[in-house]
Scaffold this motif. Sequence first.
Motif, PDB file in Angstrom:
ATOM      1  N   LEU A 136     -83.681  16.371 -38.616  1.00 22.81           N
ATOM      2  CA  LEU A 136     -82.226  16.890 -38.300  1.00 22.81           C
ATOM      3  C   LEU A 136     -81.159  17.116 -39.033  1.00 22.81           C
ATOM      4  O   LEU A 136     -81.814  17.216 -40.775  1.00 22.81           O
ATOM      5  CB  LEU A 136     -81.594  15.125 -37.920  1.00 22.81           C
ATOM      6  CG  LEU A 136     -82.042  14.597 -36.008  1.00 22.81           C
ATOM      7  CD1 LEU A 136     -81.332  13.179 -36.662  1.00 22.81           C
ATOM      8  CD2 LEU A 136     -81.475  14.890 -35.179  1.00 22.81           C
ATOM      9  N   ILE A 138     -78.102  16.962 -41.005  1.00 22.86           N
ATOM     10  CA  ILE A 138     -77.222  16.003 -41.105  1.00 22.86           C
ATOM     11  C   ILE A 138     -75.550  15.848 -42.335  1.00 22.86           C
ATOM     12  O   ILE A 138     -76.040  16.759 -43.618  1.00 22.86           O
ATOM     13  CB  ILE A 138     -77.432  14.403 -41.053  1.00 22.86           C
ATOM     14  CG1 ILE A 138     -78.052  14.185 -42.054  1.00 22.86           C
ATOM     15  CG2 ILE A 138     -78.019  14.291 -39.737  1.00 22.86           C
ATOM     16  CD1 ILE A 138     -78.923  12.635 -42.435  1.00 22.86           C
ATOM     17  N   THR A 142     -72.889  11.114 -43.108  1.00 23.52           N
ATOM     18  CA  THR A 142     -73.146  10.833 -41.556  1.00 23.52           C
ATOM     19  C   THR A 142     -74.049   9.368 -41.732  1.00 23.52           C
ATOM     20  O   THR A 142     -75.206   8.871 -41.974  1.00 23.52           O
ATOM     21  CB  THR A 142     -74.917  11.540 -40.960  1.00 23.52           C
ATOM     22  OG1 THR A 142     -74.306  12.862 -40.435  1.00 23.52           O
ATOM     23  CG2 THR A 142     -75.061  11.227 -39.418  1.00 23.52           C
ATOM     24  N   GLU A 146     -74.990   7.047 -36.217  1.00 24.28           N
ATOM     25  CA  GLU A 146     -74.765   8.909 -35.503  1.00 24.28           C
ATOM     26  C   GLU A 146     -76.520   9.601 -35.495  1.00 24.28           C
ATOM     27  O   GLU A 146     -75.892   9.743 -34.547  1.00 24.28           O
ATOM     28  CB  GLU A 146     -73.703   9.468 -36.328  1.00 24.28           C
ATOM     29  CG  GLU A 146     -72.658   8.802 -36.236  1.00 24.28           C
ATOM     30  CD  GLU A 146     -71.675   8.949 -37.405  1.00 24.28           C
ATOM     31  OE1 GLU A 146     -70.689   9.167 -37.173  1.00 24.28           O
ATOM     32  OE2 GLU A 146     -71.900   9.598 -38.778  1.00 24.28           O
ATOM     33  N   VAL A 147     -77.150   9.116 -36.161  1.00 24.09           N
ATOM     34  CA  VAL A 147     -78.448   9.665 -36.378  1.00 24.09           C
ATOM     35  C   VAL A 147     -78.825   9.297 -35.553  1.00 24.09           C
ATOM     36  O   VAL A 147     -80.022   9.917 -33.869  1.00 24.09           O
ATOM     37  CB  VAL A 147     -79.541   8.941 -37.660  1.00 24.09           C
ATOM     38  CG1 VAL A 147     -80.968   9.756 -37.495  1.00 24.09           C
ATOM     39  CG2 VAL A 147     -79.042   9.998 -38.665  1.00 24.09           C
TER      40      VAL A 147
END
Length: 256
Positions: A136, A138, A142, A146-147
């Motif tokens: 991901l 990010i 973050t 939210e991850v």
Amino acid sequence: LSPDCSFTCHYRCRALVRLDCSGPPGAGDEDDGNEQVLEKDTNVDEPSEWEKTELDQAQVEQRIKEYNSQINSNLFMSLNKDGSYTGFIKVQLKLVRPVSVPATKRVPSLQAGRPQPQGVKRRTSFYLPKGAVKHLHILSHTRASEVIDALLRKFTVIDNPRKFALFERSEKDEQVYLRKLGDDEQPLRLRLLAGPSEKVLSFILKENETGEVNWDAFTLPELHNFLLILQREEEEHVRRLRHRYARCRQKMQEAL
């Protein structure tokens, strides 16, 4: 109620569920058996070793340079003008239970020509491949919650995000440690502070086993189903108690 995995649903909803109760090979084992896992610092309010570290702007810039010099891929971190930074984290999915995704094919009803029940959302369930990995991209701010949301969207999982948790995994003195991240913790910041080594720090998505059931994460039909199961278990337990005391009473009367 399936005898293999204890999955329970309404009889009218059976045609809407696609569930492989056999599961993938070794699905019952959360770990591969080669590593001994100890859950340490499971209280999310207690900061980790990296979370306690505070960096100023110059230190962040220096850490990013050191981090980029140690990786042998193009997954670099970049410092932004506003002082934040972006980068990649790798998350391994270690889910034991099946996940739900929207049904992609038309699901036949129980009877030909019978309309589907109103208000029922079509979904199908399956096991994600064990050890699946996702990268991901990010921001430094973050959050862990939210991850989790981003991972579920990438796999089109429609289960409640609160059923999952993000863990940090570390190795020290030939021992593996797991710690559940708090919702507001910043994974990319932890990645920067720990460095690129996966042994020093890695991220794992698992079921949210808190020791206490988060009832708010379930839908009303699921809650009603749980109440029905509890009622049946209670009735069975009472029946066995009454049967045991009846036998004791009978033996005492025979002795008299």
